[in-house]
Design an enzyme around this catalytic site. Structure first.
Site, PDB file in Angstrom:
ATOM      1  N   SER A  17      -3.723 -13.288  -7.991  1.00 37.92           N
ATOM      2  CA  SER A  17      -2.881 -14.491  -7.942  1.00 37.92           C
ATOM      3  C   SER A  17      -3.636 -15.773  -8.269  1.00 37.92           C
ATOM      4  O   SER A  17      -3.113 -16.624  -8.992  1.00 37.92           O
ATOM      5  CB  SER A  17      -2.249 -14.618  -6.557  1.00 37.92           C
ATOM      6  OG  SER A  17      -1.454 -13.502  -6.308  1.00 37.92           O
ATOM      7  N   THR A  61      -0.671 -11.326   1.385  1.00 42.37           N
ATOM      8  CA  THR A  61      -0.962  -9.948   0.985  1.00 42.37           C
ATOM      9  C   THR A  61      -1.552  -9.166   2.154  1.00 42.37           C
ATOM     10  O   THR A  61      -1.619  -9.668   3.287  1.00 42.37           O
ATOM     11  CB  THR A  61      -1.866  -9.930  -0.283  1.00 42.37           C
ATOM     12  OG1 THR A  61      -1.937  -8.587  -0.772  1.00 42.37           O
ATOM     13  CG2 THR A  61      -3.259 -10.458  -0.014  1.00 42.37           C
ATOM     14  N   LYS A  65       1.472  -9.100   5.694  1.00 40.93           N
ATOM     15  CA  LYS A  65       2.874  -9.267   5.274  1.00 40.93           C
ATOM     16  C   LYS A  65       3.846  -9.166   6.454  1.00 40.93           C
ATOM     17  O   LYS A  65       4.922  -9.736   6.419  1.00 40.93           O
ATOM     18  CB  LYS A  65       3.238  -8.239   4.191  1.00 40.93           C
ATOM     19  CG  LYS A  65       2.601  -8.541   2.837  1.00 40.93           C
ATOM     20  CD  LYS A  65       3.094  -7.589   1.758  1.00 40.93           C
ATOM     21  CE  LYS A  65       2.320  -7.790   0.473  1.00 40.93           C
ATOM     22  NZ  LYS A  65       2.796  -6.954  -0.629  1.00 40.93           N
ATOM     23  N   ASN A  86       6.034 -11.877   1.671  1.00 41.58           N
ATOM     24  CA  ASN A  86       4.851 -12.118   0.825  1.00 41.58           C
ATOM     25  C   ASN A  86       4.874 -13.489   0.167  1.00 41.58           C
ATOM     26  O   ASN A  86       4.047 -13.771  -0.694  1.00 41.58           O
ATOM     27  CB  ASN A  86       4.705 -11.023  -0.251  1.00 41.58           C
ATOM     28  CG  ASN A  86       5.676 -11.219  -1.380  1.00 41.58           C
ATOM     29  OD1 ASN A  86       6.800 -11.661  -1.166  1.00 41.58           O
ATOM     30  ND2 ASN A  86       5.263 -10.908  -2.590  1.00 41.58           N
ATOM     31  N   GLY A 126       4.563   2.669   3.079  1.00 45.72           N
ATOM     32  CA  GLY A 126       3.994   1.397   3.537  1.00 45.72           C
ATOM     33  C   GLY A 126       4.878   0.213   3.196  1.00 45.72           C
ATOM     34  O   GLY A 126       6.077   0.360   2.931  1.00 45.72           O
ATOM     35  N   ALA A 128       4.979  -1.815   0.561  1.00 42.62           N
ATOM     36  CA  ALA A 128       5.550  -1.856  -0.788  1.00 42.62           C
ATOM     37  C   ALA A 128       6.734  -0.887  -0.887  1.00 42.62           C
ATOM     38  O   ALA A 128       7.728  -1.176  -1.564  1.00 42.62           O
ATOM     39  CB  ALA A 128       4.488  -1.527  -1.827  1.00 42.62           C
ATOM     40  N   ARG A 148       2.680  11.603   4.053  1.00 44.87           N
ATOM     41  CA  ARG A 148       1.727  12.528   4.698  1.00 44.87           C
ATOM     42  C   ARG A 148       2.150  12.803   6.133  1.00 44.87           C
ATOM     43  O   ARG A 148       1.698  13.744   6.759  1.00 44.87           O
ATOM     44  CB  ARG A 148       0.320  11.923   4.695  1.00 44.87           C
ATOM     45  CG  ARG A 148      -0.273  11.713   3.332  1.00 44.87           C
ATOM     46  CD  ARG A 148      -1.480  10.824   3.429  1.00 44.87           C
ATOM     47  NE  ARG A 148      -1.127   9.523   3.984  1.00 44.87           N
ATOM     48  CZ  ARG A 148      -1.978   8.562   4.291  1.00 44.87           C
ATOM     49  NH1 ARG A 148      -3.273   8.762   4.118  1.00 44.87           N
ATOM     50  NH2 ARG A 148      -1.557   7.410   4.791  1.00 44.87           N
ATOM     51  N   LEU A 204       3.215   1.442  -8.792  1.00 44.65           N
ATOM     52  CA  LEU A 204       3.030   0.040  -8.411  1.00 44.65           C
ATOM     53  C   LEU A 204       1.606  -0.441  -8.686  1.00 44.65           C
ATOM     54  O   LEU A 204       1.335  -1.640  -8.712  1.00 44.65           O
ATOM     55  CB  LEU A 204       3.376  -0.158  -6.925  1.00 44.65           C
ATOM     56  CG  LEU A 204       4.823  -0.594  -6.664  1.00 44.65           C
ATOM     57  CD1 LEU A 204       5.816   0.405  -7.183  1.00 44.65           C
ATOM     58  CD2 LEU A 204       5.060  -0.858  -5.194  1.00 44.65           C
TER      59      LEU A 204
HETATM   60  P1  NAP Z   1       0.129   0.255   2.457  1.00 47.25           P
HETATM   61  O1  NAP Z   1       1.025  -0.490   3.392  1.00 47.25           O
HETATM   62  O2  NAP Z   1      -1.265   0.497   2.806  1.00 47.25           O
HETATM   63  O3  NAP Z   1       0.939   1.622   2.190  1.00 47.25           O
HETATM   64  C1  NAP Z   1       0.624   2.567   1.283  1.00 47.25           C
HETATM   65  C2  NAP Z   1       1.260   3.889   1.731  1.00 47.25           C
HETATM   66  O4  NAP Z   1       0.710   4.878   0.898  1.00 47.25           O
HETATM   67  C3  NAP Z   1       0.917   4.284   3.143  1.00 47.25           C
HETATM   68  O5  NAP Z   1       1.876   3.843   4.028  1.00 47.25           O
HETATM   69  C4  NAP Z   1       0.837   5.798   3.059  1.00 47.25           C
HETATM   70  O6  NAP Z   1       2.102   6.402   3.323  1.00 47.25           O
HETATM   71  C5  NAP Z   1       0.468   6.063   1.628  1.00 47.25           C
HETATM   72  N1  NAP Z   1      -0.957   6.403   1.516  1.00 47.25           N
HETATM   73  C6  NAP Z   1      -2.025   5.624   1.823  1.00 47.25           C
HETATM   74  N2  NAP Z   1      -3.178   6.296   1.622  1.00 47.25           N
HETATM   75  C7  NAP Z   1      -2.831   7.520   1.153  1.00 47.25           C
HETATM   76  C8  NAP Z   1      -3.564   8.681   0.770  1.00 47.25           C
HETATM   77  N3  NAP Z   1      -4.894   8.702   0.825  1.00 47.25           N
HETATM   78  N4  NAP Z   1      -2.859   9.753   0.370  1.00 47.25           N
HETATM   79  C9  NAP Z   1      -1.495   9.755   0.326  1.00 47.25           C
HETATM   80  N5  NAP Z   1      -0.763   8.684   0.693  1.00 47.25           N
HETATM   81  C10 NAP Z   1      -1.426   7.584   1.082  1.00 47.25           C
HETATM   82  O7  NAP Z   1       0.061  -0.461   1.057  1.00 47.25           O
HETATM   83  P2  NAP Z   1       1.215  -1.263   0.311  1.00 47.25           P
HETATM   84  O8  NAP Z   1       1.144  -2.705   0.645  1.00 47.25           O
HETATM   85  O9  NAP Z   1       2.503  -0.562   0.543  1.00 47.25           O
HETATM   86  O10 NAP Z   1       0.730  -1.134  -1.211  1.00 47.25           O
HETATM   87  C11 NAP Z   1       0.689   0.129  -1.830  1.00 47.25           C
HETATM   88  C12 NAP Z   1       0.266   0.026  -3.284  1.00 47.25           C
HETATM   89  O11 NAP Z   1       1.186  -0.786  -4.011  1.00 47.25           O
HETATM   90  C13 NAP Z   1      -1.105  -0.614  -3.496  1.00 47.25           C
HETATM   91  O12 NAP Z   1      -1.750   0.056  -4.524  1.00 47.25           O
HETATM   92  C14 NAP Z   1      -0.768  -2.032  -3.909  1.00 47.25           C
HETATM   93  O13 NAP Z   1      -1.774  -2.603  -4.720  1.00 47.25           O
HETATM   94  C15 NAP Z   1       0.493  -1.798  -4.716  1.00 47.25           C
HETATM   95  N6  NAP Z   1       1.366  -2.979  -4.782  1.00 47.25           N
HETATM   96  C16 NAP Z   1       1.637  -3.483  -6.018  1.00 47.25           C
HETATM   97  C17 NAP Z   1       2.465  -4.577  -6.151  1.00 47.25           C
HETATM   98  C18 NAP Z   1       2.761  -5.123  -7.518  1.00 47.25           C
HETATM   99  O14 NAP Z   1       3.254  -6.244  -7.643  1.00 47.25           O
HETATM  100  N7  NAP Z   1       2.497  -4.375  -8.563  1.00 47.25           N
HETATM  101  C19 NAP Z   1       3.033  -5.179  -5.020  1.00 47.25           C
HETATM  102  C20 NAP Z   1       2.764  -4.637  -3.757  1.00 47.25           C
HETATM  103  C21 NAP Z   1       1.920  -3.525  -3.660  1.00 47.25           C
HETATM  104  P3  NAP Z   1       2.198   7.710   4.271  1.00 47.25           P
HETATM  105  O15 NAP Z   1       1.281   7.420   5.431  1.00 47.25           O
HETATM  106  O16 NAP Z   1       3.618   7.747   4.634  1.00 47.25           O
HETATM  107  O17 NAP Z   1       1.754   8.888   3.480  1.00 47.25           O
END
Ligand code: NAP
Length: 246
Positions: A17, A61, A65, A86, A126, A128, A148, A204
């Site tokens: 950002s 971020t 959030k 966000n 999570g 997102a 998972r 994402l």
């Molecule tokens: P988060 O809250 O940490 O959640 C990610 C989810 O992925 C977790 O709740 C978990 O779900 C699963 N996970 C995490 N580690 C894992 C592993 N080792 N194996 C399998 N599943 C796993 O993160 P978030 O904020 O939702 O963001 C997730 C992704 O989206 C990131 O890469 C972030 O950079 C991206 N993102 C992109 C944008 C964009 O504008 N492009 C915006 C927001 C986020 P379970 O525990 O249910 O398996």
């Protein structure tokens, strides 16, 4: 007075950002504005951020959030529903919370979405994923969540994701960090043999541009989309919110 915008989170080593807004200000000749990173190890430091003279808007971020919501004076309908914010507009000291990930995802999804993408799988549960599921609900696209830590019947485990389920859910959205730089060899554990050319795989992640997940989809001729456009759309939406342009 200089208008200050910024990002709170921790850590902020790879923040997109600040670079995006600094370039925007210079390219569009937007005067009197600056965008700063506020890397705060705890929300206890948030009041110091809020005391910044000229502070007019913030992005939020990981990992704040959800934690930021009790500090806000008002939240829009989406933040209330999904419990994640966000983007904060600050006007005369009043802090209003929005979620521009939702808008970003919706706009970006639109570019590749076709009639056959009528059922979805959402990998990960999570923050997102909550934004993604809000959009799918709004668009009337039924979905299954994959986690998972499954909670039947709403959420399946990866082991329960049969080739038939993959074949019949032609929109697959990766909201997990699997495959994100530097662990680019990682990939959500699904059977890509069941992916066909009429699938749409949306990741994402934006770094790398082509994750393993997207590459396996491309190998099958599927439509693919990474998270970069989503990021741009959410940043532009934040700018509009801060400046009352919507
Ligand atoms: P988060 O809250 O940490 O959640 C990610 C989810 O992925 C977790 O709740 C978990 O779900 C699963 N996970 C995490 N580690 C894992 C592993 N080792 N194996 C399998 N599943 C796993 O993160 P978030 O904020 O939702 O963001 C997730 C992704 O989206 C990131 O890469 C972030 O950079 C991206 N993102 C992109 C944008 C964009 O504008 N492009 C915006 C927001 C986020 P379970 O525990 O249910 O398996």
């Amino acid at each position: 007075m200089m208008k200050v915008y910024g990002l709170i989170g921790y850590p902020l080593t790879h923040s997109f950002s600040q670079r995006y807004f600094s370039e925007k200000f210079s390219q569009e000749n937007i005067q009197g504005c600056t965008y700063q990173n506020f890397s705060i190890p705890s929300m206890d430091e948030f009041p110091f951020v809020l005391a910044t003279p000229g502070l007019s808007g913030l992005n939020v971020t990981i990992p704040y959030k959800e934690a930021v919501i009790p500090f806000l004076d008002e939240t829009d309908e989406v933040v209330k529903e999904i419990g994640a914010c966000n983007c904060i507009r600050i006007e005369d000291g009043k802090k209003t919370g929005y979620n521009t990930d939702v808008i970003g995802f919706e706009r970006s999804l639109q570019s590749g979405l076709q009639a056959q993408h009528d059922k979805a799988l959402v990998l990960g549960t999570g923050g997102a994923a909550k934004a993604v599921k809000w959009v799918l609900k709004k668009k009337g696209i039924p979905f299954l969540s994959v986690s998972r830590r499954p909670e039947p019947p709403e959420t399946l485990s990866y082991a329960e994701l049969t080739p038939d389920l993959i074949a019949s859910h032609r929109l697959i959205i990766n909201t997990t960090p699997l495959g994100m730089y530097p662990l680019v060899e990682e990939c959500p554990p699904i059977d890509f043999n069941a992916v066909e050319s009429n699938h749409f795989l949306f990741d994402l992640i934006y770094n790398p541009e082509t994750t393993r997940f997207l590459q396996y989809g491309m190998d099958k001729g599927a439509t693919t989309q990474n998270g970069f456009d989503m990021l741009i759309h959410q940043a532009e939406e934040s700018w509009k919110i801060w400046n009352n342009l919507i």
